[in-house]
Design an enzyme around this catalytic site. Structure first.
Site, PDB file in Angstrom:
ATOM      1  N   ASP A  10      34.566  38.092  47.535  1.00 26.64           N
ATOM      2  CA  ASP A  10      35.922  38.188  47.031  1.00 26.64           C
ATOM      3  C   ASP A  10      35.800  38.609  45.565  1.00 26.64           C
ATOM      4  OD1 ASP A  10      38.773  37.809  46.950  1.00 26.64           O
ATOM      5  OD2 ASP A  10      38.419  35.888  45.951  1.00 26.64           O
ATOM      6  N   ASP A  12      38.525  38.244  42.571  1.00 24.26           N
ATOM      7  CA  ASP A  12      39.086  37.309  41.593  1.00 24.26           C
ATOM      8  C   ASP A  12      38.643  35.884  41.906  1.00 24.26           C
ATOM      9  OD1 ASP A  12      40.530  39.392  40.265  1.00 24.26           O
ATOM     10  OD2 ASP A  12      42.003  39.320  41.877  1.00 24.26           O
TER      11      ASP A  12
END
Length: 172
Positions: A10, A12
């Site tokens: 991922d 952020d």
């Protein structure tokens, strides 16, 4: 062609500190030890993919051009650390949209699997939300790490506090 081990990340909260809707270079701060972490996986011949929900585009907080500019910059920073990101997949839709790409649905991972021969049995997903882990499980990615200080979830290989904790875990 032999299958490759992959690390799905991922963005952020994993690659960069999540200040909420990060789209400007001056607001992008790499997380502690992210480069060291990726080198640990690189030394084990992993290929890297970023799979990221970017609802700020769909919500109008920033543009596709803003996202592309930041992504190009981020990839260049990784290259400067001798780390190649094979592909960045993203979902630009807001949560209200019914799409197959916003995690936990598996659309982004499916796009990657269409173009790469991935050994899912020996691959990993690292995320900071349960939706990241759900997407990995639905995609048959065998191993997962959730970075979340408050998480108490089943069916996840490891729950750690930050990327630094992963580097310590993997070195042991």
């Amino acid at each position: 062609m032999s299958k490759q081990k992959a690390l799905f990340l991922d963005r952020d909260g994993i690659i960069n500190v999540d200040y909420g809707y990060v789209y400007k270079i001056e607001n992008f701060e790499f997380t502690q030890d992210i480069f060291k972490l990726l080198h640990l996986f690189k030394n084990q011949n992993y290929i890297f993919f970023v799979v990221t929900n970017q609802s700020g585009i769909g919500r109008g907080y920033y543009t596709q051009k803003d996202f592309d500019k930041l992504t190009t910059w981020m990839i260049e920073r990784f290259k400067g650390q001798d780390i190649d990101i094979a592909s960045v997949k993203y979902c630009p839709h807001s949560p209200e949209k019914s799409c197959n790409c916003r995690k936990p649905p598996t659309g982004m991972i499916e796009q990657i699997l269409e173009n790469y021969e991935i050994d899912l049995e020996n691959s990993w997903m690292i995320g900071d939300k349960i939706t990241d882990i759900e997407a990995s499980k639905k995609s048959s990615i065998k191993h997962s790490i959730l970075i979340n200080q408050k998480a108490k979830y089943d069916n996840i290989d490891f729950v750690v506090e930050n990327t630094y904790a992963i580097t310590k875990l993997l070195k042991n």
